[in-house]
Design a protein around this motif. Structure first.
Motif, PDB file in Angstrom:
ATOM      1  N   CYS A  45       0.841  -1.294  -0.030  1.00  0.00           N
ATOM      2  CA  CYS A  45       0.044  -0.001   0.033  1.00  0.00           C
ATOM      3  C   CYS A  45       0.873   1.078  -0.202  1.00  0.00           C
ATOM      4  N   SER A  46       1.243   1.608  -1.204  1.00  0.00           N
ATOM      5  CA  SER A  46       2.292   2.542  -1.317  1.00  0.00           C
ATOM      6  C   SER A  46       2.434   3.218  -2.801  1.00  0.00           C
ATOM      7  N   THR A  47       2.549   2.601  -3.685  1.00  0.00           N
ATOM      8  CA  THR A  47       2.412   3.315  -5.045  1.00  0.00           C
ATOM      9  C   THR A  47       1.861   2.499  -5.921  1.00  0.00           C
ATOM     10  N   HIS A  48       1.471   3.065  -7.062  1.00  0.00           N
ATOM     11  CA  HIS A  48       0.488   2.337  -8.054  1.00  0.00           C
ATOM     12  C   HIS A  48       1.174   1.542  -9.096  1.00  0.00           C
ATOM     13  N   GLY A  49       0.229   0.772  -9.541  1.00  0.00           N
ATOM     14  CA  GLY A  49       0.560  -0.039 -10.994  1.00  0.00           C
ATOM     15  C   GLY A  49       1.750  -0.909 -10.940  1.00  0.00           C
ATOM     16  N   TYR A  50       2.543  -0.613 -12.198  1.00  0.00           N
ATOM     17  CA  TYR A  50       3.912  -1.614 -12.214  1.00  0.00           C
ATOM     18  C   TYR A  50       4.652  -1.278 -11.343  1.00  0.00           C
ATOM     19  N   HIS A  51       4.830  -0.169 -10.465  1.00  0.00           N
ATOM     20  CA  HIS A  51       5.811   0.123  -9.366  1.00  0.00           C
ATOM     21  C   HIS A  51       5.410  -0.923  -8.441  1.00  0.00           C
ATOM     22  N   ALA A  52       4.060  -0.912  -7.909  1.00  0.00           N
ATOM     23  CA  ALA A  52       3.678  -1.720  -6.686  1.00  0.00           C
ATOM     24  C   ALA A  52       4.013  -3.305  -6.958  1.00  0.00           C
ATOM     25  N   VAL A  53       3.520  -3.794  -8.257  1.00  0.00           N
ATOM     26  CA  VAL A  53       3.777  -5.262  -8.769  1.00  0.00           C
ATOM     27  C   VAL A  53       5.395  -5.480  -8.606  1.00  0.00           C
ATOM     28  N   SER A  54       5.997  -4.472  -9.113  1.00  0.00           N
ATOM     29  CA  SER A  54       7.581  -4.593  -9.035  1.00  0.00           C
ATOM     30  C   SER A  54       7.949  -5.138  -7.496  1.00  0.00           C
ATOM     31  N   ILE A  55       7.428  -4.457  -6.520  1.00  0.00           N
ATOM     32  CA  ILE A  55       7.776  -4.600  -5.153  1.00  0.00           C
ATOM     33  C   ILE A  55       7.285  -5.856  -4.738  1.00  0.00           C
ATOM     34  N   LEU A  56       6.095  -6.319  -5.163  1.00  0.00           N
ATOM     35  CA  LEU A  56       5.419  -7.512  -4.655  1.00  0.00           C
ATOM     36  C   LEU A  56       6.176  -8.568  -5.472  1.00  0.00           C
ATOM     37  N   ARG A  57       6.355  -8.631  -6.385  1.00  0.00           N
ATOM     38  CA  ARG A  57       7.123  -9.753  -7.287  1.00  0.00           C
ATOM     39  C   ARG A  57       8.617  -9.728  -6.517  1.00  0.00           C
ATOM     40  N   GLY A  65       1.124 -21.303  -4.121  1.00  0.00           N
ATOM     41  CA  GLY A  65       0.824 -20.796  -2.763  1.00  0.00           C
ATOM     42  C   GLY A  65       1.336 -19.298  -2.469  1.00  0.00           C
ATOM     43  N   ARG A  66       1.830 -18.529  -3.592  1.00  0.00           N
ATOM     44  CA  ARG A  66       2.238 -17.190  -3.214  1.00  0.00           C
ATOM     45  C   ARG A  66       1.316 -16.147  -3.860  1.00  0.00           C
ATOM     46  N   SER A  67       0.796 -15.052  -2.911  1.00  0.00           N
ATOM     47  CA  SER A  67      -0.185 -14.244  -3.458  1.00  0.00           C
ATOM     48  C   SER A  67       0.476 -12.778  -3.003  1.00  0.00           C
ATOM     49  N   GLY A  68      -0.428 -11.718  -3.649  1.00  0.00           N
ATOM     50  CA  GLY A  68       0.041 -10.350  -3.276  1.00  0.00           C
ATOM     51  C   GLY A  68      -1.253  -9.694  -3.191  1.00  0.00           C
ATOM     52  N   LEU A  69      -1.311  -8.567  -2.386  1.00  0.00           N
ATOM     53  CA  LEU A  69      -2.442  -7.749  -2.183  1.00  0.00           C
ATOM     54  C   LEU A  69      -2.042  -6.465  -2.555  1.00  0.00           C
ATOM     55  N   TYR A  70      -2.637  -5.595  -3.576  1.00  0.00           N
ATOM     56  CA  TYR A  70      -2.318  -4.515  -4.067  1.00  0.00           C
ATOM     57  C   TYR A  70      -3.500  -3.497  -3.410  1.00  0.00           C
ATOM     58  N   ASP A  71      -2.937  -2.361  -2.857  1.00  0.00           N
ATOM     59  CA  ASP A  71      -3.879  -1.381  -2.326  1.00  0.00           C
ATOM     60  C   ASP A  71      -3.383   0.026  -2.687  1.00  0.00           C
ATOM     61  N   PHE A  72      -4.109   0.701  -3.415  1.00  0.00           N
ATOM     62  CA  PHE A  72      -3.587   1.987  -3.896  1.00  0.00           C
ATOM     63  C   PHE A  72      -4.675   2.973  -3.925  1.00  0.00           C
ATOM     64  N   TRP A  81       0.671   8.864  -3.366  1.00  0.00           N
ATOM     65  CA  TRP A  81       2.188   9.401  -3.474  1.00  0.00           C
ATOM     66  C   TRP A  81       2.226  10.651  -2.449  1.00  0.00           C
ATOM     67  N   TRP A  82       1.449  11.722  -2.959  1.00  0.00           N
ATOM     68  CA  TRP A  82       1.685  12.984  -2.258  1.00  0.00           C
ATOM     69  C   TRP A  82       0.827  13.215  -0.847  1.00  0.00           C
ATOM     70  N   ASN A  83      -0.373  12.579  -0.970  1.00  0.00           N
ATOM     71  CA  ASN A  83      -1.382  12.602  -0.060  1.00  0.00           C
ATOM     72  C   ASN A  83      -0.979  12.301   1.418  1.00  0.00           C
ATOM     73  N   PRO A  84      -0.563  13.368   2.356  1.00  0.00           N
ATOM     74  CA  PRO A  84       0.105  12.889   3.680  1.00  0.00           C
ATOM     75  C   PRO A  84      -1.098  12.536   4.536  1.00  0.00           C
ATOM     76  N   LEU A  85      -2.274  12.205   4.220  1.00  0.00           N
ATOM     77  CA  LEU A  85      -3.494  11.643   4.981  1.00  0.00           C
ATOM     78  C   LEU A  85      -3.533  10.247   4.815  1.00  0.00           C
ATOM     79  N   ARG A  86      -2.695   9.630   3.930  1.00  0.00           N
ATOM     80  CA  ARG A  86      -2.649   8.125   3.670  1.00  0.00           C
ATOM     81  C   ARG A  86      -1.212   7.734   3.722  1.00  0.00           C
ATOM     82  N   SER A  87      -1.013   6.694   4.917  1.00  0.00           N
ATOM     83  CA  SER A  87       0.233   6.242   5.127  1.00  0.00           C
ATOM     84  C   SER A  87       0.482   4.930   4.010  1.00  0.00           C
TER      85      SER A  87
END
Length: 359
Positions: free
Chosen positions: A152-164, A215-222, A227-233
């Motif tokens: 739960c950080s960044t969007h799209g392909y960036h987040a998928v890169s982190i997950l993988r 048995g491997r899974s990822g959860l994407y939350d954006f 990226w900019w909103n300080p109200l979302r950690s």
């Protein structure tokens, strides 16, 4: 001392500014040989601000200073054709993300140049100091075999890169299920600066699960503008067979008992420390798992990560290091990202078959 890494840049947008700035800050390590822009006016602005040679023709760009590779920092729809042109001339390329805008574009690009092995992609998220430290802990086997991850950080392909990356997942098939939800949210900060208006406005949150198999899974939350909103950690969770990592906290089994540890950043320049404000290292259980290779340059984490991929690309060009992020990896990340978008739009699961770049 080794010669600085030499690269040319096509483009002058806000991402390209990082490549200019880092070379200006560390001329002994990085050198921009030249810049190519679409218009003379844009070129004049770059030349005035950064004092770099600027041209509007590719042949002229390649004569500016013998670049070891060329960075394409241009709009999505322009990038594939430009990368093909550069590869056609036998030039190594560091392409901005993503390498092509859609599935058809990814396949065409791969068919045209995939076999050359000349293209890396500027996907730097796993090189951010905190993520690099987390990867070091995971690869040490601290939590056993990683089986699931949440980003739960960044969007799209960036987040998928982190997950993988956190799960050590390769280029195999996957299944994606996504949903999108809209709710009011104040949005006080944008790239242009702070806003005076704090009125909540509709913001979309996309949640997706990715079944990678085995048995491997990822959860994407954006959420929009997260990226900019300080109200979302931001959150990162990696669960394994012997424990889990949650942001900077690690719990794992040791001598048949659960033990907790933390990743700790050391910054100089705090309180009465007079070394100057800088990241020194990240430690875990009393040992350093990440050391800032650019200490003294006073770089942000994002700048450290971008400098890292620039130098890694240079080492690869010199046959002194592994390819930092090959085209196949980037194509897979964007393919899964597009599947998330499709599933969120249709409400239906999307199967991602084995892609041409898998082999």
């Amino acid at each position: 001392m080794a010669e600085p890494i030499r690269y040319a840049v096509i483009g002058r947008g806000w991402r390209a500014q990082f490549f200019f700035k880092l070379a200006a800050l560390m001329p002994d390590r990085l050198q921009v040989t030249g810049v190519m822009t679409r218009s003379a006016q844009a070129g004049a602005e770059v030349a005035a601000q950064w004092r770099l040679p600027v041209v509007q023709d590719l042949s002229d760009l390649l004569r500016t200073g013998d670049p070891e590779f060329v960075i394409t920092s241009v709009p999505w729809d322009v990038n594939p054709g430009l990368v093909e042109t550069l590869v056609g001339r036998g030039l190594p390329v560091l392409s901005e993300t993503p390498p092509a805008p859609d599935v058809a574009g990814l396949r065409r690009l791969w068919d045209a140049i995939g076999a050359t092995g000349l293209v890396q992609v500027a996907e730097q998220y796993l090189l951010l100091p905190d993520h690099a430290a987390r990867l070091a802990v995971l690869r040490s086997g601290a939590i056993g075999t990683p089986t699931s991850a949440q980003v739960c950080s960044t969007h799209g392909y960036h987040a998928v890169s982190i997950l993988r990356g956190m799960l050590g997942v390769g280029l195999g098939p996957a299944s994606v299920q996504a949903r999108a939800f809209t709710a009011p949210l104040a949005d006080p900060l944008a790239p242009s600066g702070w806003r005076d208006d704090a009125t909540p406005r509709p913001a979309t949150t996309t949640l997706a699960t990715i079944d990678f198999g085995d048995g491997r899974s990822g959860l994407y939350d954006f959420t929009d503008n997260q990226w900019w909103n300080p109200l979302r950690s931001r959150r990162l969770v990696v669960r394994g067979s012997l424990g889990e990592l949650v942001d900077d906290r690690v719990v794992r089994l040791l001598d048949h008992r659960p033990v907790e540890s933390e990743l700790r950043r050391r910054h100089s320049g705090r309180d009465l420390n007079l070394e100057g404000f800088d990241l020194d290292h990240v430690s875990y259980d009393g040992r350093v798992v990440y050391r800032n290779a650019y200490a003294g340059a006073r770089l942000s984490d994002e700048e450290i990560a971008i400098a890292s991929i620039l130098e890694a690309t240079g080492r690869w060009c010199r046959d002194e290091g592994e390819p930092p992020y090959p085209l196949a990896q980037a194509c897979q990340d964007h393919l899964l990202s597009l599947a998330i978008d499709e599933s969120a739009r249709t409400g239906q699961p999307v199967s991602v078959p084995t892609a041409p770049w898998t082999s």
